[in-house]
Design a protein around this motif. Sequence first.
Motif, short mmCIF file in Angstrom:
data_model
loop_
_atom_site.label_atom_id
_atom_site.label_comp_id
_atom_site.label_asym_id
_atom_site.label_seq_id
_atom_site.Cartn_x
_atom_site.Cartn_y
_atom_site.Cartn_z
N GLN A 115 6.51 -9.84 -5.73
CA GLN A 115 5.71 -8.75 -5.19
C GLN A 115 4.36 -9.25 -4.63
O GLN A 115 4.25 -10.38 -4.21
N TRP A 116 3.36 -8.36 -4.66
CA TRP A 116 2.10 -8.67 -3.96
C TRP A 116 1.35 -9.85 -4.60
O TRP A 116 0.73 -10.65 -3.91
N SER B 287 0.24 6.85 3.18
CA SER B 287 1.15 7.19 4.28
C SER B 287 1.05 6.12 5.36
O SER B 287 0.09 5.34 5.41
N LEU B 288 2.03 6.10 6.25
CA LEU B 288 2.04 5.13 7.35
C LEU B 288 0.83 5.33 8.25
O LEU B 288 0.24 4.36 8.74
N LEU C 264 -6.08 -8.25 -4.30
CA LEU C 264 -5.47 -8.04 -5.62
C LEU C 264 -6.14 -6.89 -6.37
O LEU C 264 -5.63 -6.43 -7.39
N SER C 265 -7.25 -6.42 -5.84
CA SER C 265 -8.00 -5.35 -6.50
C SER C 265 -7.22 -4.04 -6.50
O SER C 265 -6.37 -3.79 -5.63
N GLY C 266 -7.53 -3.21 -7.50
CA GLY C 266 -6.94 -1.88 -7.56
C GLY C 266 -7.73 -0.87 -6.75
O GLY C 266 -7.36 0.30 -6.67
N SER C 267 -8.85 -1.32 -6.16
CA SER C 267 -9.70 -0.45 -5.36
C SER C 267 -9.35 -0.61 -3.88
O SER C 267 -9.38 -1.72 -3.34
N LEU D 287 0.81 -1.22 0.00
CA LEU D 287 0.00 0.00 0.00
C LEU D 287 0.84 1.28 0.00
O LEU D 287 0.32 2.36 -0.28
N THR D 288 2.13 1.16 0.31
CA THR D 288 2.99 2.35 0.22
C THR D 288 3.47 2.60 -1.21
O THR D 288 3.99 3.67 -1.51
N GLU D 289 3.27 1.61 -2.09
CA GLU D 289 3.70 1.73 -3.48
C GLU D 289 2.55 2.22 -4.35
O GLU D 289 1.38 2.12 -3.97
N PRO D 290 2.85 2.78 -5.55
CA PRO D 290 1.80 3.16 -6.49
C PRO D 290 0.96 1.94 -6.87
O PRO D 290 1.48 0.81 -6.87
N PRO D 291 -0.33 2.06 -7.16
CA PRO D 291 -1.06 3.33 -7.30
C PRO D 291 -1.61 3.90 -5.99
O PRO D 291 -2.28 4.94 -5.99
#
Length: 397
Positions: A370-371, A254-255, A303-306, A246-250
Amino acid sequence: MDNFKQGYSIKDRQFWVIVTSLGLASVFVFAAMYSVQPLLPFFTEQFQISVSYASMSMSMTTLSVIFGLIVLGFLSDRHGRLVFIRFSIILTVLPFLFMPLTDSFFIIVVLRFIQGFAIAGVPAAALAYISEEIDHKSMGIATSLYISCNALGGTIGRLVMGYVTERFSWEMAFSALAILGIIIFAIVWLLLPKSRNFAMNERTIQKDLQGFWFHLKNPNLLKLFGLGIILQVSFTGVWSFIPYHLTEPPFSLSLKTISFIFLAYSVGIVGSPIASALAGKIGIHIVRTLGVFLLVIGILCTLSGSLFVIVVGLCMACLGFFSAHALTSSTVSRTATYQKGSASSLYLVSYYIGVACGSTLFSPIWSFFQWTGIVTIAAILPIIYILFLNRTLQKQA
């Protein structure tokens, strides 16, 4: 026992004093145990270390908890519960006071290892204390409330560390947990009643070890221990590496924002009582299987982008995990025919082996895949294992 006294029932004030005291103790030690989980990406950047090295702040604590559960479980059977519950809290506080004073991550890992052993004192003695001091008709409620506080503690630890670190500093976050621990220690020291029904274990350590070996030769118990490992490997793996994701794009969160996502973990508080109620109506094996599938579906949702779908998925994973875990734990107690306490201890050891593996062995998977790789492994393992377990149970039926 000649001087045995009737256990406290839900109608007694002391029942609620015990539940509150042990609940607070549980909240603090589990907050301490999981406090570093949201900080792993921060540690990686702050100390310029690898992901694997950062994850040792979690895995080394867990390994020490495993050792502590065995040693302190033996000792509490011989010297009483209260002393280990009290000193577990204050000894868990001490490393938090020293961590802000060092700029060496190695020292932090060493302090976390020491802290893990101290943390084990509460889970090693609390359930035994409940079984001795609470009336058997009220024991189920007391145990459920205590286990719910485990999940609440994990939520608070992650939330406090993530929020305070982002808002102020990681040193202040550790100090905040130390202050919380000191307050809870004072409450437990003053309120938790002395044991009335403790009976010193007269068995030799050799006899206790024979009991452990007896359980390890039981194939049905071994399968349940294995399920505990697999469930926790997947669950911990997801929660350990979701902050990196979650710290990576997209998302680029923040922490502080990520720390609020850990509130999804609190859904696990209701998992145990819901699972127990459903198991009484439709069967423990069915509900446990449904819990595993809910865990897997929740993991796949990440795995969702949402971000909304990810949060919903994490809530589903928590509900499924704690439902399956609670029913597996109760099945261990029913399956064991000898020294049920040591069987439960072995399940806890298996459970924390899973925590250690999930927080460390997934590091190379993250590095290479990765994820997507984390989710794939975390989803496949529980499905394969529960299908294997159910198939063997059908053959025995």
